[in-house]
Every structure is written in C-alpha cells, then in structure tokens.
Write a protein that holds these residues in place. Structure first.
Motif, PDB file in Angstrom:
ATOM      1  N   LEU A 190      10.874  -8.575   2.483  1.00  0.00           N
ATOM      2  CA  LEU A 190       9.569  -8.089   2.031  1.00  0.00           C
ATOM      3  C   LEU A 190       8.529  -9.179   2.242  1.00  0.00           C
ATOM      4  CD1 LEU A 190      10.565  -6.369  -1.337  1.00  0.00           C
ATOM      5  CD2 LEU A 190      10.084  -5.281   0.864  1.00  0.00           C
ATOM      6  N   PRO A 191       7.432  -8.861   2.933  1.00  0.00           N
ATOM      7  CA  PRO A 191       6.398  -9.880   3.125  1.00  0.00           C
ATOM      8  C   PRO A 191       5.647 -10.149   1.821  1.00  0.00           C
ATOM      9  CG  PRO A 191       5.692  -7.800   4.088  1.00  0.00           C
ATOM     10  CD  PRO A 191       7.089  -7.602   3.599  1.00  0.00           C
ATOM     11  N   GLU A 192       5.384 -11.421   1.582  1.00  0.00           N
ATOM     12  CA  GLU A 192       4.602 -11.839   0.419  1.00  0.00           C
ATOM     13  C   GLU A 192       3.466 -12.729   0.914  1.00  0.00           C
ATOM     14  OE1 GLU A 192       4.897 -11.060  -2.793  1.00  0.00           O
ATOM     15  OE2 GLU A 192       6.647  -9.792  -2.482  1.00  0.00           O
ATOM     16  N   PRO A 193       2.230 -12.452   0.614  1.00  0.00           N
ATOM     17  CA  PRO A 193       1.796 -11.309  -0.170  1.00  0.00           C
ATOM     18  C   PRO A 193       1.840 -10.028   0.673  1.00  0.00           C
ATOM     19  CG  PRO A 193      -0.123 -12.531   0.575  1.00  0.00           C
ATOM     20  CD  PRO A 193       1.104 -13.303   1.037  1.00  0.00           C
ATOM     21  N   ALA A 194       2.060  -8.923   0.002  1.00  0.00           N
ATOM     22  CA  ALA A 194       2.137  -7.629   0.686  1.00  0.00           C
ATOM     23  C   ALA A 194       0.763  -7.010   0.905  1.00  0.00           C
ATOM     24  CB  ALA A 194       3.014  -6.676  -0.114  1.00  0.00           C
ATOM     25  N   ALA A 195      -0.213  -7.402   0.101  1.00  0.00           N
ATOM     26  CA  ALA A 195      -1.533  -6.754   0.128  1.00  0.00           C
ATOM     27  C   ALA A 195      -2.199  -6.740   1.511  1.00  0.00           C
ATOM     28  CB  ALA A 195      -2.456  -7.382  -0.911  1.00  0.00           C
ATOM     29  N   PRO A 196      -2.212  -7.836   2.273  1.00  0.00           N
ATOM     30  CA  PRO A 196      -2.851  -7.768   3.594  1.00  0.00           C
ATOM     31  C   PRO A 196      -2.174  -6.762   4.527  1.00  0.00           C
ATOM     32  CG  PRO A 196      -2.526 -10.054   2.949  1.00  0.00           C
ATOM     33  CD  PRO A 196      -1.789  -9.206   1.961  1.00  0.00           C
ATOM     34  N   PHE A 197      -0.859  -6.673   4.457  1.00  0.00           N
ATOM     35  CA  PHE A 197      -0.146  -5.693   5.274  1.00  0.00           C
ATOM     36  C   PHE A 197      -0.473  -4.272   4.808  1.00  0.00           C
ATOM     37  CE2 PHE A 197       2.512  -9.471   5.942  1.00  0.00           C
ATOM     38  CZ  PHE A 197       2.586  -9.463   7.328  1.00  0.00           C
ATOM     39  N   SER A 198      -0.572  -4.085   3.507  1.00  0.00           N
ATOM     40  CA  SER A 198      -0.931  -2.768   2.967  1.00  0.00           C
ATOM     41  C   SER A 198      -2.335  -2.365   3.405  1.00  0.00           C
ATOM     42  CB  SER A 198      -0.842  -2.769   1.437  1.00  0.00           C
ATOM     43  OG  SER A 198       0.484  -2.976   1.028  1.00  0.00           O
ATOM     44  N   ARG A 199      -3.278  -3.319   3.370  1.00  0.00           N
ATOM     45  CA  ARG A 199      -4.642  -3.011   3.820  1.00  0.00           C
ATOM     46  C   ARG A 199      -4.659  -2.632   5.295  1.00  0.00           C
ATOM     47  NH1 ARG A 199      -5.903  -7.254   0.286  1.00  0.00           N
ATOM     48  NH2 ARG A 199      -5.988  -8.793   1.941  1.00  0.00           N
ATOM     49  N   LEU A 200      -3.927  -3.384   6.105  1.00  0.00           N
ATOM     50  CA  LEU A 200      -3.885  -3.087   7.531  1.00  0.00           C
ATOM     51  C   LEU A 200      -3.230  -1.729   7.793  1.00  0.00           C
ATOM     52  CD1 LEU A 200      -4.619  -3.958  10.332  1.00  0.00           C
ATOM     53  CD2 LEU A 200      -2.586  -5.418  10.370  1.00  0.00           C
ATOM     54  N   THR A 201      -2.164  -1.424   7.083  1.00  0.00           N
ATOM     55  CA  THR A 201      -1.525  -0.115   7.222  1.00  0.00           C
ATOM     56  C   THR A 201      -2.491   0.993   6.826  1.00  0.00           C
ATOM     57  OG1 THR A 201       0.692  -1.007   6.904  1.00  0.00           O
ATOM     58  CG2 THR A 201       0.395   1.338   6.440  1.00  0.00           C
ATOM     59  N   ALA A 202      -3.252   0.811   5.760  1.00  0.00           N
ATOM     60  CA  ALA A 202      -4.228   1.826   5.337  1.00  0.00           C
ATOM     61  C   ALA A 202      -5.295   2.040   6.415  1.00  0.00           C
ATOM     62  CB  ALA A 202      -4.870   1.423   4.016  1.00  0.00           C
ATOM     63  N   LEU A 203      -5.759   0.958   7.023  1.00  0.00           N
ATOM     64  CA  LEU A 203      -6.742   1.088   8.109  1.00  0.00           C
ATOM     65  C   LEU A 203      -6.155   1.839   9.305  1.00  0.00           C
ATOM     66  CD1 LEU A 203      -8.263  -2.512   8.002  1.00  0.00           C
ATOM     67  CD2 LEU A 203      -9.444  -0.386   7.406  1.00  0.00           C
ATOM     68  N   LEU A 204      -4.912   1.552   9.630  1.00  0.00           N
ATOM     69  CA  LEU A 204      -4.260   2.223  10.752  1.00  0.00           C
ATOM     70  C   LEU A 204      -3.993   3.694  10.434  1.00  0.00           C
ATOM     71  CD1 LEU A 204      -1.854  -0.655  11.757  1.00  0.00           C
ATOM     72  CD2 LEU A 204      -3.822   0.170  13.076  1.00  0.00           C
ATOM     73  N   ARG A 205      -3.622   3.978   9.201  1.00  0.00           N
ATOM     74  CA  ARG A 205      -3.423   5.381   8.799  1.00  0.00           C
ATOM     75  C   ARG A 205      -4.727   6.155   8.908  1.00  0.00           C
ATOM     76  NH1 ARG A 205      -0.060   7.484   5.009  1.00  0.00           N
ATOM     77  NH2 ARG A 205      -0.775   9.407   5.966  1.00  0.00           N
ATOM     78  N   ALA A 206      -5.834   5.521   8.549  1.00  0.00           N
ATOM     79  CA  ALA A 206      -7.147   6.171   8.663  1.00  0.00           C
ATOM     80  C   ALA A 206      -7.512   6.405  10.124  1.00  0.00           C
ATOM     81  CB  ALA A 206      -8.219   5.337   7.966  1.00  0.00           C
TER      82      ALA A 206
END
Length: 115
Positions: A92-108
C-alpha cells in the motif's frame, strides 16, 4: 500506461522500477503467461485506473498528462503489506492521498472506465 502483452486489458499505472526484479520473479514463478517479453514493461507498479481503454488516442494520452501535471510531485513509501480477500498480496502506498487524487482525476477524464 501499461499494456498486457499477452492480451487482457490496459491500465494506467505508476511504474516502480526498483521493485521490478522481485515482482517479475514472482510472476515468472506463479503466472509465467503474464510475464512481458518487452524490456520496457514494468511489472511492479501502483495501479491508478484499471481497466482502461483498449486503443488510446493522442487526446487520451494528453488527458493523462494533464491530470498528472495538475498535481505537485510527491514522495511515497511502499512498506505496508496488504492481502486482499482474494489472496492478492500487494504494498500500500503511503501516503495514499496523492494516488487517490490522481485516480479521481483520471476517473473524471475517463468516466467509461469503471475500476
């Protein structure tokens, strides 16, 4: 972007070259049919969006670049081992937040690609 050379599907992923020799050796042992013959292919990665579109256009690739460039560079650590209910072992990447933000941008950008 990562393409499975033996078929399957495309993914958008962040390669992790330092871990690739270990990850590749595990794939060679457990799933040799999934090992890429392409020396540029990185088996070790952090998945951002999977599955992704089969035949990306230059505009699709530009959307990935735009999403990635909208975030400041960040460091991360891969030291926390996790096992999914189906038995997949991953870090699991730490911190996870930057990956989550990037995934949200890609999902959009690619709403048709539901992970």
């Amino acid at each position: 972007m990562s393409v499975n050379p033996r078929g399957g599907h495309n993914v958008i992923a962040v390669p992790v070259p330092p871990l690739d020799p270990f990850v590749r050796s595990r794939w060679e042992h457990y799933d040799p049919h999934l090992v890429s013959d392409d020396p540029a292919f990185t088996h070790a990665h952090v998945t951002l969006l999977s599955p992704w579109i089969d035949e990306p256009t230059p505009d699709d690739l530009a959307q990935i670049a735009e999403a990635a460039s909208s975030l400041a560079p960040f460091d991360y650590d891969l030291s926390k081992v996790h096992v999914t209910p189906s038995g997949i072992v991953h870090l699991l990447p730490e911190p996870a937040a930057p990956f989550s933000r990037l995934t949200a941008l890609l999902r959009a950008a690619f709403p048709q690609c539901v992970p």
